[in-house]
Structures are given as structure tokens and as C-alpha cells.
Write a protein that holds these residues in place. Structure first.
Motif, PDB file in Angstrom:
ATOM      1  N   LYS A 305    -122.217 -46.531 -33.737  1.00  0.00           N
ATOM      2  CA  LYS A 305    -123.738 -44.908 -33.454  1.00  0.00           C
ATOM      3  C   LYS A 305    -123.012 -44.840 -31.602  1.00  0.00           C
ATOM      4  N   ASN A 306    -123.370 -43.387 -31.949  1.00  0.00           N
ATOM      5  CA  ASN A 306    -123.144 -42.091 -30.998  1.00  0.00           C
ATOM      6  C   ASN A 306    -124.102 -42.654 -29.892  1.00  0.00           C
ATOM      7  N   VAL A 307    -124.024 -43.475 -28.939  1.00  0.00           N
ATOM      8  CA  VAL A 307    -125.007 -43.237 -28.605  1.00  0.00           C
ATOM      9  C   VAL A 307    -124.467 -43.385 -26.557  1.00  0.00           C
ATOM     10  N   GLU A 308    -125.251 -42.278 -25.599  1.00  0.00           N
ATOM     11  CA  GLU A 308    -125.168 -41.973 -24.707  1.00  0.00           C
ATOM     12  C   GLU A 308    -124.116 -42.561 -23.535  1.00  0.00           C
ATOM     13  N   CYS A 309    -124.165 -44.039 -23.857  1.00  0.00           N
ATOM     14  CA  CYS A 309    -123.442 -44.935 -22.861  1.00  0.00           C
ATOM     15  C   CYS A 309    -122.286 -45.713 -23.260  1.00  0.00           C
ATOM     16  N   ALA A 310    -121.676 -45.166 -25.128  1.00  0.00           N
ATOM     17  CA  ALA A 310    -120.606 -45.636 -24.812  1.00  0.00           C
ATOM     18  C   ALA A 310    -119.769 -44.323 -25.155  1.00  0.00           C
ATOM     19  N   PRO A 311    -118.140 -44.861 -25.312  1.00  0.00           N
ATOM     20  CA  PRO A 311    -117.814 -46.510 -25.051  1.00  0.00           C
ATOM     21  C   PRO A 311    -117.915 -47.049 -23.526  1.00  0.00           C
ATOM     22  N   CYS A 312    -118.788 -48.040 -23.512  1.00  0.00           N
ATOM     23  CA  CYS A 312    -118.423 -48.278 -21.787  1.00  0.00           C
ATOM     24  C   CYS A 312    -117.381 -49.463 -21.234  1.00  0.00           C
ATOM     25  N   MET A 313    -116.703 -50.114 -21.860  1.00  0.00           N
ATOM     26  CA  MET A 313    -115.378 -50.658 -22.135  1.00  0.00           C
ATOM     27  C   MET A 313    -116.035 -52.786 -22.339  1.00  0.00           C
ATOM     28  N   ASP A 320    -129.534 -52.514 -23.269  1.00  0.00           N
ATOM     29  CA  ASP A 320    -130.285 -52.666 -24.561  1.00  0.00           C
ATOM     30  C   ASP A 320    -129.300 -53.043 -25.818  1.00  0.00           C
ATOM     31  N   HIS A 321    -127.889 -52.749 -25.499  1.00  0.00           N
ATOM     32  CA  HIS A 321    -126.664 -53.345 -25.903  1.00  0.00           C
ATOM     33  C   HIS A 321    -126.974 -52.008 -27.351  1.00  0.00           C
ATOM     34  N   ARG A 322    -127.953 -51.236 -27.167  1.00  0.00           N
ATOM     35  CA  ARG A 322    -128.274 -49.623 -28.158  1.00  0.00           C
ATOM     36  C   ARG A 322    -126.635 -49.742 -29.510  1.00  0.00           C
ATOM     37  N   CYS A 323    -125.817 -49.477 -28.485  1.00  0.00           N
ATOM     38  CA  CYS A 323    -124.791 -49.045 -29.291  1.00  0.00           C
ATOM     39  C   CYS A 323    -124.574 -50.334 -30.734  1.00  0.00           C
ATOM     40  N   MET A 324    -124.752 -51.342 -30.746  1.00  0.00           N
ATOM     41  CA  MET A 324    -124.961 -52.075 -31.797  1.00  0.00           C
ATOM     42  C   MET A 324    -126.467 -52.246 -32.628  1.00  0.00           C
ATOM     43  N   LYS A 325    -127.051 -52.513 -31.927  1.00  0.00           N
ATOM     44  CA  LYS A 325    -128.970 -52.236 -32.698  1.00  0.00           C
ATOM     45  C   LYS A 325    -129.207 -51.679 -33.285  1.00  0.00           C
ATOM     46  N   LEU A 326    -128.525 -50.959 -32.759  1.00  0.00           N
ATOM     47  CA  LEU A 326    -128.731 -49.333 -34.033  1.00  0.00           C
ATOM     48  C   LEU A 326    -128.548 -49.238 -35.146  1.00  0.00           C
ATOM     49  N   ILE A 327    -127.068 -50.197 -35.327  1.00  0.00           N
ATOM     50  CA  ILE A 327    -126.778 -49.681 -36.480  1.00  0.00           C
ATOM     51  C   ILE A 327    -127.502 -50.687 -37.985  1.00  0.00           C
ATOM     52  N   SER A 328    -127.847 -50.716 -38.688  1.00  0.00           N
ATOM     53  CA  SER A 328    -128.374 -51.374 -39.775  1.00  0.00           C
ATOM     54  C   SER A 328    -127.399 -52.056 -40.376  1.00  0.00           C
ATOM     55  N   ALA A 329    -128.093 -52.836 -41.505  1.00  0.00           N
ATOM     56  CA  ALA A 329    -127.352 -53.815 -42.442  1.00  0.00           C
ATOM     57  C   ALA A 329    -127.038 -52.897 -43.678  1.00  0.00           C
ATOM     58  N   LYS A 330    -127.847 -52.191 -43.009  1.00  0.00           N
ATOM     59  CA  LYS A 330    -128.316 -51.074 -44.597  1.00  0.00           C
ATOM     60  C   LYS A 330    -127.243 -50.252 -45.171  1.00  0.00           C
ATOM     61  N   GLU A 331    -127.258 -49.584 -43.136  1.00  0.00           N
ATOM     62  CA  GLU A 331    -125.848 -48.718 -42.796  1.00  0.00           C
ATOM     63  C   GLU A 331    -124.498 -48.870 -43.454  1.00  0.00           C
ATOM     64  N   VAL A 332    -123.705 -50.497 -42.982  1.00  0.00           N
ATOM     65  CA  VAL A 332    -122.937 -51.464 -43.357  1.00  0.00           C
ATOM     66  C   VAL A 332    -122.593 -51.636 -44.508  1.00  0.00           C
ATOM     67  N   LEU A 333    -123.739 -52.270 -45.705  1.00  0.00           N
ATOM     68  CA  LEU A 333    -123.822 -52.510 -46.668  1.00  0.00           C
ATOM     69  C   LEU A 333    -122.570 -51.004 -47.955  1.00  0.00           C
ATOM     70  N   SER A 334    -123.914 -50.311 -47.547  1.00  0.00           N
ATOM     71  CA  SER A 334    -123.251 -48.926 -47.660  1.00  0.00           C
ATOM     72  C   SER A 334    -122.043 -48.553 -47.807  1.00  0.00           C
ATOM     73  N   LYS A 335    -121.429 -48.601 -46.500  1.00  0.00           N
ATOM     74  CA  LYS A 335    -119.910 -48.236 -46.441  1.00  0.00           C
ATOM     75  C   LYS A 335    -118.941 -49.013 -46.988  1.00  0.00           C
TER      76      LYS A 335
END
Length: 341
Positions: A305-313, A320-335
Motif C-alpha cells: 500500500k502506498n502510504v505517506e510514511c513508507a518506506p521508513c526502514m 499504527d503500522h498502516r502500511c501493513m494493516k491496510l492490506i487485506s487478506a482478500k487482496e492477497v488471496l486475489s493476487k
């Protein structure tokens, strides 16, 4: 001629350095090439034709004693050339104390005085893949020794040889855990030993596991090291349809063999994510705080997910770990579905 290469310290970095190791073999075709690496490298690179010998160098419980012991070993082996892949001061000091005739590496951590020849870090380092960083060092070394460089500008795909007996052992392990060989097999790499921020949330992995089993009718297994046991157990406990949990139950060599048997690896940005495509396995990597331009496993697909604070390294997210929490299981399943069909 005897050449020693001080390898990188992490599995992913070592995989990304394989193209450089192959170039070292090509350039020093008649040399005896020794890789000084962490002990797990012996399992990872067993049978590699670009290395003649691997000597293990682990910090252990007494880093100073082990460092001096390694320097003594280098002295005994009488290396002609040392190629230092890590940027640390200590890795250059090892070449100096080891009595190597010529040593080469990047001019980092004020260590240039320890090396025969040091090279400036390329300005493009944060914009190009890490594999080019190692290849560039080899090109600079060849230029310093012969006046020209023949290192290709194209990034080759790292390949890790997997002995047939290791592949057979992997199938035996999977059978012993009741994995149905008639169905496709998806492995999940739910950990990451050097960064908590790299980890996609356990709720996501548990939901993804349930979707993979219920909607795609595939086998699912968890794979990783002993250091990732706790996070794997958390995913396992949250999953409604239980996956096979092999985290901490295999050696690295066995895990590599298992990766050759799976149809898809879905993981965080971790060592196994680099190994899987290098053994020919389709790989989907969930990226968050790290920079895919420089550290994307070669040959993998990614989701982020393109969030303003990533990549922070950062290794631990301060918000709030938004770069990861915004990714849903259904999105990953689709890929994943795209990669499995």
C-alpha cells in the motif's frame, strides 16, 4: 590464486549477492574461491559451482574470541585477495588481521585505511536493487586489477542449487505431516527475524489461510525458523482451518527443499522470500516498511500500500503500522489466485 569473499550476514542479502559471486567466479576463473559466511550458508549454498569452500564465521557467545580465531584461520590459509561485501568496520579489520595481500571493499565506516583499495558508495544506492550494489563492487575490483570491467549491467536471476536428496527429503517431511500431494501447496512465511515492522498482522495471515483452504482448496503450511515460532503459533491459533505448522521444525536445508515442492510462497520481506524464487518457486511478498526498489526478492511479485510514511526502514513502527494493516487478506488471496492459475 586464493580469493576469500566475506559474505553478507543475512539470508536475503546473501541471495542478492549471488550474481556478484557468480561474476567473481567468472573473473577469477582459475582461483580457489572461499566464502566466509554464517554457518547457515553451508546449507543454503551446498553444491554451488561458484564457490570452492565455505568457512563458517558466527559471533557466538564470545564475539571477540571468535573474531580472532577467524583472523588466525585466514592467516593460515594465506589468501591473496579479500573481497569484503559487508560495509562494517569489523569485516575490513578481519582482512587486515588475516594478513590478506590485497583487500577490497566500499569506503564505509571510516575503514578505508584497512583496505588495499576502497571504493565510494554509488550515489544511486537507494534507487537501485541491492544486487547491483554488490555487482558494482566486483566491477570496481576488476577495473582496479585489470584496468577494465566486463561485469554485465543486466541483473541475472540468482539460482540456488538444490540436491536431489534434499528434494526427496522434503517430500518425505510433507508426507509425514499428512500433506495431500494431490492438491496444490501454499507456504506462508509469517515471521521476520530482524524486523517486527516487516510482519503482516497475524489476523491477516489466519484469514488468508482460511480463504486459501476454503475457496481454493489448497494445502497450507507455515514455514520459518525457530525465532519465528511464537508468531507462527499465534497464526495457527487464530486460524479456523488449521495449516500444517513447520516453523522451527526444519533446518534451513530442509526448508529450502520444501520450497521446491510448494506451488506458491506468500511471505513477509524475509529470507525465505529471497530463497523461493531462487529455487524456481512462485513468490508473493507483502511489503510494508522496506524499499522494494532495493530489496525486492528477484523474481517475486509484491503487494503493498502506498502510504505517506513508507518506506521508513524502521524495525518497529512508532505509529499504527498502516502500511501493513491496510492490506487485506482478500487482496492477497486475489493476487495468489493469479499466481496459482
Amino acid at each position: 590464486m586464493k580469493v576469500v569473499v566475506r559474505s553478507t550476514n543475512w539470508i536475503g542479502d546473501t541471495v542478492m549477492s549471488i550474481p556478484a559471486l557468480k561474476e567473481i567466479r567468472r573473473i577469477f576463473a582459475d582461483a580457489e574461491i572461499t566464502l566466509c559466511a554464517r554457518s547457515w550458508a553451508k546449507e543454503m549454498l551446498e553444491g554451488a559451482d561458484f564457490i570452492d569452500e565455505i568457512i563458517a564465521f558466527d559471533k557466538g557467545n564470545n564475539p571477540t574470541k571468535n573474531f580472532l580465531k577467524q583472523a588466525k584461520l585466514w592467516h593460515e590459509k594465506k589468501f591473496d585477495i579479500a573481497i569484503i561485501l559487508p560495509n562494517s568496520f569489523g569485516s575490513a579489520l578481519l582482512a587486515k588481521l588475516g594478513g590478506v595481500k590485497q583487500s577490497f571493499g566500499y569506503a564505509t565506516e571510516k575503514r578505508s585505511f584497512l583496505l588495499t583499495k576502497s571504493f565510494p558508495v554509488p550515489k544511486w544506492k537507494s534507487e537501485r536493487h541491492e544486487a547491483f550494489f554488490y555487482l558494482n563492487l566486483v566491477a570496481e575490483i576488476e577495473k582496479a586489477l585489470s584496468g577494465k570491467s566486463s561485469v554485465s549491467a543486466e541483473i541475472p536471476t540468482p539460482e540456488i542449487p538444490v540436491p536431489e536428496e534434499r528434494r526427496k527429503r522434503a517430500l518425505e517431511i510433507l508426507e509425514s505431516y499428512g500433506v495431500d500431494s494431490s492438491r496444490k501447496l501454499v507456504a506462508l512465511g509469517v515471521g521476520s527475524t530482524n524486523s517486527l515492522a516487516k510482519r503482516w498482522h497475524t489476523d491477516g495471515y489466519a484469514e488468508l489461510n482460511d480463504l486459501l483452504q476454503s475457496e481454493l482448496n489448497v494445502n497450507v503450511l507455515l514455514l520459518g525458523s525457530k525465532d519465528e515460532t511464537n508468531v507462527a503459533e499465534e497464526v495457527f491459533s487464530k486460524a479456523k482451518l488449521k495449516p500444517v505448522n513447520l516453523v522451527g521444525k526444519t533446518s534451513l536445508g530442509e526448508a529450502i527443499g520444501i520450497l521446491t515442492a510448494v506451488d506458491l510462497l506468500i511471505s513477509n520481506d524475509m529470507g525465505l522470500a529471497h530463497i523461493a524464487p531462487a529455487v524456481g518457486t512462485k513468490t508473493l511478498v507483502i511489503f510494508g516498511p522496506t524499499n522494494e526498489k532495493t530489496s525486492r526478492p528477484i523474481g517475486s511479485e509484491i503487494i503493498r500500500k502506498n502510504v505517506e510514511c513508507a518506506p521508513c526502514m524502521l524495525r518497529i513502527c512508532p505509529i499504527d503500522h498502516r502500511c501493513m494493516k491496510l492490506i487485506s487478506a482478500k487482496e492477497v488471496l486475489s493476487k495468489a489466485l493469479q499466481l496459482l492459475t
